[in-house]
Enzyme design. Structure first.
Site, PDB file in Angstrom:
ATOM      1  N   CYS A 134      -1.076 -32.238 -55.229  1.00 40.35           N
ATOM      2  CA  CYS A 134      -1.956 -31.063 -55.320  1.00 40.35           C
ATOM      3  C   CYS A 134      -1.140 -29.836 -55.720  1.00 40.35           C
ATOM      4  O   CYS A 134      -0.408 -29.274 -54.910  1.00 40.35           O
ATOM      5  CB  CYS A 134      -2.642 -30.840 -53.980  1.00 40.35           C
ATOM      6  N   CYS A 137      -1.869 -26.619 -53.798  1.00 42.18           N
ATOM      7  CA  CYS A 137      -1.313 -26.575 -52.439  1.00 42.18           C
ATOM      8  C   CYS A 137       0.203 -26.329 -52.464  1.00 42.18           C
ATOM      9  O   CYS A 137       0.719 -25.554 -51.665  1.00 42.18           O
ATOM     10  CB  CYS A 137      -1.551 -27.889 -51.695  1.00 42.18           C
ATOM     11  N   ASP A 138       0.916 -27.008 -53.361  1.00 40.30           N
ATOM     12  CA  ASP A 138       2.386 -27.017 -53.290  1.00 40.30           C
ATOM     13  C   ASP A 138       3.100 -26.340 -54.464  1.00 40.30           C
ATOM     14  O   ASP A 138       4.326 -26.211 -54.446  1.00 40.30           O
ATOM     15  CB  ASP A 138       2.893 -28.477 -53.221  1.00 40.30           C
TER      16      ASP A 138
END
Ligand code: NAP
Length: 304
Positions: A134, A137-138
């Site tokens: 993701c 997200c990261d």
């Protein structure tokens, strides 16, 4: 005697939250159950949504928040719990959650899908230490670094575009010589000057020490990188109903637009069902259609 709901909605993504909105309007006695406190986890991982009619651009998190707020404003009953298994006995569904078991006359199953794994050396070892699924997200951890994105579908191309705005360099590694992603996305991809597309290429191994330092392709070429984002498709989360509903060879629940499955009273909506176009808007459409089907099903029962 335990409470028997008209309906349990299993999943709080686009399909489930839309079903909840329509269920309130239909006056159904229902409960939506989702394992994530934030609901709609898959949409929340999308950076920009620009194909939801009427909203020309919005982040995934904002859109799912609006879905949630809409359902909440209507006082749709929602609960955080993890559904482990759904069974059917004597015309009633038993929805076994971690916290409790719910009884219902009908179920809309909309648990969505998870990330497919590549299954290569280094993938599991470096997950969370350079390997991710993701970018939203990261991606922040790879500011001004070099990353590899694997895949050629809408997700891989979207992730590569997102990462190109944060990272110094992005390699998109795709196994075929053409991308599967839609044209509007590939045009954006091609216009980013720090994305290099490696067609007809596959990863053989992810290497590193404490964290990722490179990937080796099947042709032997090594690419130095600090992050690897894998976007090679989705795996349906249909485990909980595998004993009561038919699925295709990949585990997607066999269901048409009406949501009807092989099990009477069980309906499937969103990414977990067999369909040709998996989009937020088609998941919402499924949620609405399923409530129509649930109403018809419950009315049939009432007339018996
Ligand atoms: P997808 O469309 O199934 O694409 C998966 C990609 O990964 C394909 O390019 C496939 O290659 C490749 N792949 C699969 N297994 C592989 C392997 N073992 N090794 C290397 N490559 C492999 O999946 P997705 O991109 O995650 O999208 C899932 C669904 O969500 C789709 O229906 C998509 O349209 C939808 N979605 C829509 C949007 C949007 O509308 N903006 C955004 C994200 C997702 P091949 O091409 O060779 O098969």
């Amino acid at each position: 005697m335990s409470r028997v709901y008209d309906l349990v909605i299993a999943g709080g993504g686009a399909a489930g939250l839309t079903a909840a909105v329509y269920a309130v309007r239909s006056g159904l006695d229902f409960l939506l159950v989702d394992s994530s406190a934030s609901m709609g986890s898959q949409i929340a991982q999308t950076d920009e949504v620009d194909n939801y009619t009427g909203i020309d651009s919005i982040t995934g998190i904002e859109l799912v928040q609006r879905f949630y707020d809409h359902a909440n404003k209507l006082n749709a009953p929602m609960k955080n719990d993890t559904i482990k298994k759904i069974t059917k006995q004597n015309e009633l569904f038993s929805v076994e959650c971690e916290g409790q078991t719910l009884l219902a006359k009908s179920v809309i199953f909309c648990a969505g899908a998870g990330h497919r794994k590549l299954g290569i050396k280094g993938e599991n070892e470096f997950t969370g230490r350079g390997v991710g699924y993701c970018a939203v997200c990261d991606g922040f951890f790879y500011r001004n670094k070099t990353v590899v994105v694997v895949g050629g579908g809408n997700t891989a191309v979207t992730e590569a575009i997102y990462l190109s705005k944060i990272c110094k360099k992005v390699y998109l590694v795709h196994r075929r010589d053409t991308l599967r992603a839609e044209r509007a996305l590939t045009k954006k991809l091609e216009s980013a000057d720090n994305i290099e597309i490696l067609y007809s290429s596959e990863l053989a191994q992810i290497c590193g020490g404490n964290s990722v330092s490179s990937v080796i392709l099947k042709n032997g070429k090594e690419l130095e990188c600090q992050g690897v984002f894998i976007a090679v498709g989705i795996v349906p989360r249909s485990e909980a109903i595998k004993d009561i509903a038919d699925t295709d060879e990949y585990g997607f629940v066999l269901a048409s637009e009406s949501g009807k499955t092989s099990c009477k009273g069980l309906f499937a909506a969103g990414d977990v069902r067999t369909k040709s176009l998996r989009q937020i808007i088609t998941a919402c459409s499924d949620g609405a259609n399923c409530i129509d089907s649930v109403n018809r099903f419950l009315n049939e029962g009432a007339q018996k």
